[in-house]
Motif scaffolding. Structure first.
Motif: not given
Length: 107
Positions: A21-45
């Motif tokens: 829900k939303g984008t990794p840069q501008l998520p629209s819910c907490g679950y999406s935000a945390r999932t995007a953060q975890v993926l970004q922390a893995c340092e992969v595209d």
């Protein structure tokens, strides 16, 4: 192209794709935000699909892989799970190697 074909095309478009829900840069819910953060922390595209921008995908994605909630993370075309599973795999140190291997195979 029907919606299921569009979902399949998105899943196959990159080694790692997250429907959120939303984008990794501008998520629209907490679950999406945390999932995007975890993926970004893995340092992969990774690719993403904003399910809020496409009502057909929002309505039909739960049927695609029989997973009722968002976000949904796909690696090499396979659903690995949603927020809880992704976070658990990250905390156990399992997610980053999986994602790195997926990216490596694709290149």
């Amino acid at each position: 192209m029907d919606v299921m074909e569009r979902i399949q095309q998105a899943v196959n478009s990159q080694p790692i794709v997250v429907f959120l829900k939303g984008t990794p840069q501008l998520p629209s819910c907490g679950y999406s935000a945390r999932t995007a953060q975890v993926l970004q922390a893995c340092e992969v595209d990774f690719g993403h699909v904003n399910v809020l921008a496409d009502p057909e995908i929002f309505e039909n994605l739960p049927r695609f892989a029989n997973w009722p909630t968002f976000p949904q993370v796909y690696v090499n075309g396979e659903l690995i799970g949603g927020h809880d599973i992704t976070l658990e795999m990250f905390q156990k140190g399992e997610l980053k190697p999986l994602l790195q291997e997926a990216v490596k195979k694709a290149s």
